[in-house]
Structures are given as C-alpha cells and as structure tokens.
Design an enzyme around this catalytic site. Structure first.
Site, mmCIF file in Angstrom:
data_model
loop_
_atom_site.group_PDB
_atom_site.id
_atom_site.type_symbol
_atom_site.label_atom_id
_atom_site.label_comp_id
_atom_site.label_asym_id
_atom_site.label_seq_id
_atom_site.Cartn_x
_atom_site.Cartn_y
_atom_site.Cartn_z
ATOM 1 N N ARG A 70 0.681 -1.323 -0.010
ATOM 2 C CA ARG A 70 0.033 0.005 0.044
ATOM 3 C C ARG A 70 0.900 1.106 -0.083
ATOM 4 O O ARG A 70 0.416 2.293 -0.755
ATOM 5 C CB ARG A 70 -0.883 0.156 1.119
ATOM 6 C CG ARG A 70 -1.781 -1.267 1.274
ATOM 7 C CD ARG A 70 -2.904 -1.380 2.177
ATOM 8 N NE ARG A 70 -4.020 -0.273 2.352
ATOM 9 C CZ ARG A 70 -4.287 0.244 3.428
ATOM 10 N NH1 ARG A 70 -4.166 -0.330 4.643
ATOM 11 N NH2 ARG A 70 -5.236 1.068 3.183
ATOM 12 N N ASN A 102 -7.679 8.629 6.172
ATOM 13 C CA ASN A 102 -6.600 8.225 5.096
ATOM 14 C C ASN A 102 -5.279 8.106 6.086
ATOM 15 O O ASN A 102 -4.850 9.232 6.571
ATOM 16 C CB ASN A 102 -6.731 8.965 3.940
ATOM 17 C CG ASN A 102 -8.006 8.866 3.002
ATOM 18 O OD1 ASN A 102 -8.749 8.176 3.369
ATOM 19 N ND2 ASN A 102 -8.044 9.692 2.036
ATOM 20 N N ASP A 104 -2.869 7.801 3.607
ATOM 21 C CA ASP A 104 -1.906 8.231 2.525
ATOM 22 C C ASP A 104 -1.559 9.480 2.764
ATOM 23 O O ASP A 104 -1.870 10.142 3.893
ATOM 24 C CB ASP A 104 -2.589 8.036 1.202
ATOM 25 C CG ASP A 104 -3.789 8.932 1.152
ATOM 26 O OD1 ASP A 104 -3.858 10.113 1.389
ATOM 27 O OD2 ASP A 104 -4.668 8.508 0.572
ATOM 28 N N HIS A 119 -6.236 8.399 11.575
ATOM 29 C CA HIS A 119 -5.752 6.861 11.617
ATOM 30 C C HIS A 119 -4.379 6.686 11.296
ATOM 31 O O HIS A 119 -3.833 5.521 10.843
ATOM 32 C CB HIS A 119 -6.552 6.056 10.843
ATOM 33 C CG HIS A 119 -8.094 5.716 10.733
ATOM 34 N ND1 HIS A 119 -9.124 5.550 10.104
ATOM 35 C CD2 HIS A 119 -8.845 5.881 12.449
ATOM 36 C CE1 HIS A 119 -10.273 5.828 10.737
ATOM 37 N NE2 HIS A 119 -9.926 5.920 12.001
ATOM 38 N N CYS A 127 8.094 0.948 16.364
ATOM 39 C CA CYS A 127 8.360 -0.455 16.965
ATOM 40 C C CYS A 127 7.144 -0.968 17.548
ATOM 41 O O CYS A 127 6.378 -0.379 18.475
ATOM 42 C CB CYS A 127 9.416 -0.475 17.930
ATOM 43 S SG CYS A 127 9.781 -2.028 18.634
ATOM 44 N N CYS A 130 8.323 -1.242 21.626
ATOM 45 C CA CYS A 130 8.754 -0.106 22.575
ATOM 46 C C CYS A 130 7.924 1.141 21.756
ATOM 47 O O CYS A 130 8.021 2.181 22.453
ATOM 48 C CB CYS A 130 10.055 0.145 22.778
ATOM 49 S SG CYS A 130 11.167 0.547 21.126
ATOM 50 N N THR A 196 -16.413 9.009 2.334
ATOM 51 C CA THR A 196 -16.195 8.142 3.500
ATOM 52 C C THR A 196 -17.385 7.156 3.710
ATOM 53 O O THR A 196 -18.823 7.832 3.670
ATOM 54 C CB THR A 196 -15.639 8.561 4.727
ATOM 55 O OG1 THR A 196 -15.810 7.814 5.892
ATOM 56 C CG2 THR A 196 -16.697 9.880 5.233
HETATM 57 P P1 NAD Z 1 -14.123 3.043 2.905
HETATM 58 O O1 NAD Z 1 -13.561 2.178 1.997
HETATM 59 O O2 NAD Z 1 -15.150 2.422 3.943
HETATM 60 O O3 NAD Z 1 -15.404 3.572 2.069
HETATM 61 C C1 NAD Z 1 -14.921 4.570 0.906
HETATM 62 C C2 NAD Z 1 -16.176 5.534 0.454
HETATM 63 O O4 NAD Z 1 -15.883 6.191 -0.635
HETATM 64 C C3 NAD Z 1 -17.615 4.842 0.092
HETATM 65 O O5 NAD Z 1 -18.654 5.295 0.684
HETATM 66 C C4 NAD Z 1 -17.553 4.934 -1.227
HETATM 67 O O6 NAD Z 1 -18.852 5.095 -1.899
HETATM 68 C C5 NAD Z 1 -16.815 6.193 -1.505
HETATM 69 N N1 NAD Z 1 -16.363 6.506 -2.651
HETATM 70 C C6 NAD Z 1 -15.646 5.583 -3.707
HETATM 71 N N2 NAD Z 1 -14.969 6.616 -4.649
HETATM 72 C C7 NAD Z 1 -15.329 7.600 -4.438
HETATM 73 C C8 NAD Z 1 -15.267 8.812 -5.304
HETATM 74 N N3 NAD Z 1 -14.254 8.662 -6.480
HETATM 75 N N4 NAD Z 1 -15.658 10.074 -4.597
HETATM 76 C C9 NAD Z 1 -16.363 9.940 -3.725
HETATM 77 N N5 NAD Z 1 -16.528 8.952 -2.982
HETATM 78 C C10 NAD Z 1 -16.207 7.829 -3.350
HETATM 79 O O7 NAD Z 1 -13.250 4.208 3.409
HETATM 80 P P2 NAD Z 1 -13.243 5.166 4.527
HETATM 81 O O8 NAD Z 1 -14.771 5.534 5.157
HETATM 82 O O9 NAD Z 1 -12.341 6.107 4.592
HETATM 83 O O10 NAD Z 1 -13.197 3.998 6.198
HETATM 84 C C11 NAD Z 1 -12.353 2.912 6.251
HETATM 85 C C12 NAD Z 1 -10.757 2.999 6.527
HETATM 86 O O11 NAD Z 1 -10.296 2.873 5.195
HETATM 87 C C13 NAD Z 1 -10.218 4.333 7.056
HETATM 88 O O12 NAD Z 1 -9.844 4.007 8.310
HETATM 89 C C14 NAD Z 1 -8.928 4.511 6.144
HETATM 90 O O13 NAD Z 1 -7.813 4.621 7.067
HETATM 91 C C15 NAD Z 1 -8.950 3.210 5.464
HETATM 92 N N6 NAD Z 1 -8.329 3.213 4.037
HETATM 93 C C16 NAD Z 1 -7.546 4.520 3.705
HETATM 94 C C17 NAD Z 1 -7.085 4.433 2.594
HETATM 95 C C18 NAD Z 1 -6.334 5.713 1.910
HETATM 96 O O14 NAD Z 1 -5.444 6.088 2.804
HETATM 97 N N7 NAD Z 1 -6.243 5.965 0.729
HETATM 98 C C19 NAD Z 1 -7.443 3.491 1.337
HETATM 99 C C20 NAD Z 1 -8.303 2.510 1.840
HETATM 100 C C21 NAD Z 1 -8.794 2.285 3.220
#
Ligand code: NAD
Length: 251
Positions: A70, A102, A104, A119, A127, A130, A196
């Site tokens: 990732r 996110n 990222d 997050h 680590c 520790c 989200t």
């Molecule tokens: P999620 O994967 O649960 O949901 C993603 C949401 O985004 C969905 O509701 C979907 O319908 C919507 N979506 C998809 N494509 C879209 C677009 N182009 N425009 C607008 N909306 C769109 O993600 P979440 O709610 O962020 O929660 C899950 C966990 O996933 C978080 O804790 C996060 O840390 C982690 N996560 C992070 C990343 C990243 O850092 N990019 C990627 C995957 C998962």
C-alpha cells in the site's frame, strides 16, 4: 434551490470549513478503497482482517507485506484535483481544516498544511514493542508489484518488530489528533464529508458532532450516505466531479 446551490451559498458564507475525508477522495488517484475488489494476492484477504494487532502477531510478514504494498501504491500515486482544490481554498477570512481517515499523504502532497490524521500514516512506522518511531531505508521499502510476504525490519533500540504507524481496528485513535479534530469540528460553520462510508468509528461520529454543534454537513460520495437529518445535504458524484462544481464557485 438545488442541493448544489444550497451547498455553494453555505460555503460562501462560512468562515470555518472542515473537510473530513475518507478513502473515496483518493480513489481517483488510483488508491483502492476498502469497498473495492483488490488485485493479486490481496484478492484473497479482507483488508479489515489484516488491520489488527492480532493479525500482525499471528503473521507479521503477511501484514508487513500488505502495508509495504500500500505504501508503494501511494508513493506512485499523485494527488488528484479534489485534494488540490481543497489545498487552494484557505486564506483571507476563511479557515480550512482537513481531517482525514486516510493513511496516505496525498493531502500534504497537494499542499494542505496541518492535516489531522485520525488513523495515522503509512509514512511513520514504529516499533511494535517499544513504540519508538523508525525510518525505513530505501531497500526496506521495496516490494514486488503483486504483494509478497516480507519480514518486518527490527527496531534499532529493542530489536522488536517494526509495525506500520497506522491505527488498527480495536486500537485507540491518537488522543491529540482526536481532541483537535473534535474542537475544530465543534467550531466549524460547514463540514464537508468526502468519500467516507461512515462505518469506522469513532471517526464516523465526526459529521454528527458537527451537526450537534450547529454546523451544516455536506456529504460528497458516489452513493447516497446521507442520514436525512436537518442541516444535512447529500451531493452524489465523485469527489473530483462534485468539488469541481462547488469549490470554484466559492472564491
Ligand atoms: P471506505 O473504503 O469504507 O469507503 C469509501 C467510501 O468512498 C465509500 O462510501 C464509497 O462509496 C466512496 N467513494 C468511492 N469512490 C469515490 C469517489 N471517487 N468519490 C467520492 N466517494 C467515493 O473508506 P473510509 O470510510 O475512509 O473508512 C475505512 C478505513 O479505510 C479508514 O480507516 C481508512 O484509513 C482506510 N483506508 C484508507 C485508504 C487511504 O489512505 N487512501 C484507502 C483504503 C482504506
């Protein structure tokens, strides 16, 4: 008035705006959300089952390989127009805060400052034993395209295994990040929740906290995630499409 026009006039009048973002905002940068089908070896795993301390203890090489995969995906990705438009909004009488779930760094790479990461981040391993933060050498960040099992490097201080600097399911959010997020949310005029699913708690409570404090909440998502509350607007469409329509009209 259409929801788009209501959103534009609320944003024009707002002095304090919070963008609360999830995986959907980075989807158009090529980073899969948790609701999309993964590829290669990862097709076989449910991401939520790889994101726990228990999974790491049971199979550290599997979990470390997943994070490196990732991390490399993010390193190759570019911020998209949604990240960029948000980063250009601040200034004058308007204050912008970005609170993201996110892991990222695309908001920062687009130029947003002081991003609150609820997050954690793929960039900050630590680590497992520790908790000391650690840096990876270039060699240690290498991973094949399809993902592979990779033993985590060891901590230079205690020889414990390094883990990704992200919050796993069942772990507390960093308390400083959560406190500042809540105080920004309680003080904002408008909260724009982008991409989200609203499933992962307590982060998912952020829109309700904003509403309870009197803010308008605007959801931007490819599916309807609105709860039908008063003072809540649902704008259905991709983050790039919807933000392109509303944000360039508020300056
Ligand atoms: P999620 O994967 O649960 O949901 C993603 C949401 O985004 C969905 O509701 C979907 O319908 C919507 N979506 C998809 N494509 C879209 C677009 N182009 N425009 C607008 N909306 C769109 O993600 P979440 O709610 O962020 O929660 C899950 C966990 O996933 C978080 O804790 C996060 O840390 C982690 N996560 C992070 C990343 C990243 O850092 N990019 C990627 C995957 C998962």
């Amino acid at each position: 008035m259409s929801n788009i026009e209501i959103a534009i006039s609320a944003l024009k009048a707002a002095r304090k705006i919070v963008f609360f973002t999830g995986a959907g905002i980075s989807a158009e940068s090529g980073i899969p959300t948790f609701r999309e089908k993964l590829t290669g070896i990862w097709e076989m795993y449910d991401p939520q089952r790889l994101e726990t301390a228990k999974a790491f203890k049971k199979n550290p090489a599997l979990v470390w390989g997943w994070y490196l995969w990732r991390r490399n995906l993010v390193a190759r990705a570019l911020p998209n127009a949604a990240h960029e438009m948000i980063s250009r909004l601040g200034g004058g009488a308007r204050t912008i805060t970005v609170i993201t779930q996110n892991i990222d760094n695309l908001h920062e790479r687009a130029g947003s400052e002081n991003v609150i990461h609820l997050h954690g981040s793929l960039d900050r391993p630590a680590c497992f034993a520790c908790k000391r933060p650690a840096d990876l050498t270039t060699e240690q960040t290498k991973v094949s395209e399809v993902g592979e099992l990779i033993e985590p490097p060891r901590c230079l201080k205690c020889n414990g295994r390094l883990r990704p600097g992200v919050v796993w399911f069942g772990e507390d959010l960093p308390s400083g990040a959560w406190k500042s997020a809540v105080s920004k949310v309680q003080a904002c005029d408008v909260l724009v929740s982008v991409g989200t699913s609203g499933i992962v708690r307590p982060a998912a409570d952020i829109p309700e906290i904003a509403q309870a404090a009197g803010a308008m909440v605007i959801h931007v998502n490819i599916v309807d995630v609105g709860l039908g509350e008063l003072n809540e607007l649902m704008l259905v469409g991709s983050a790039v499409d919807v933000l392109s329509v509303i944000l360039h009209r508020i300056d």
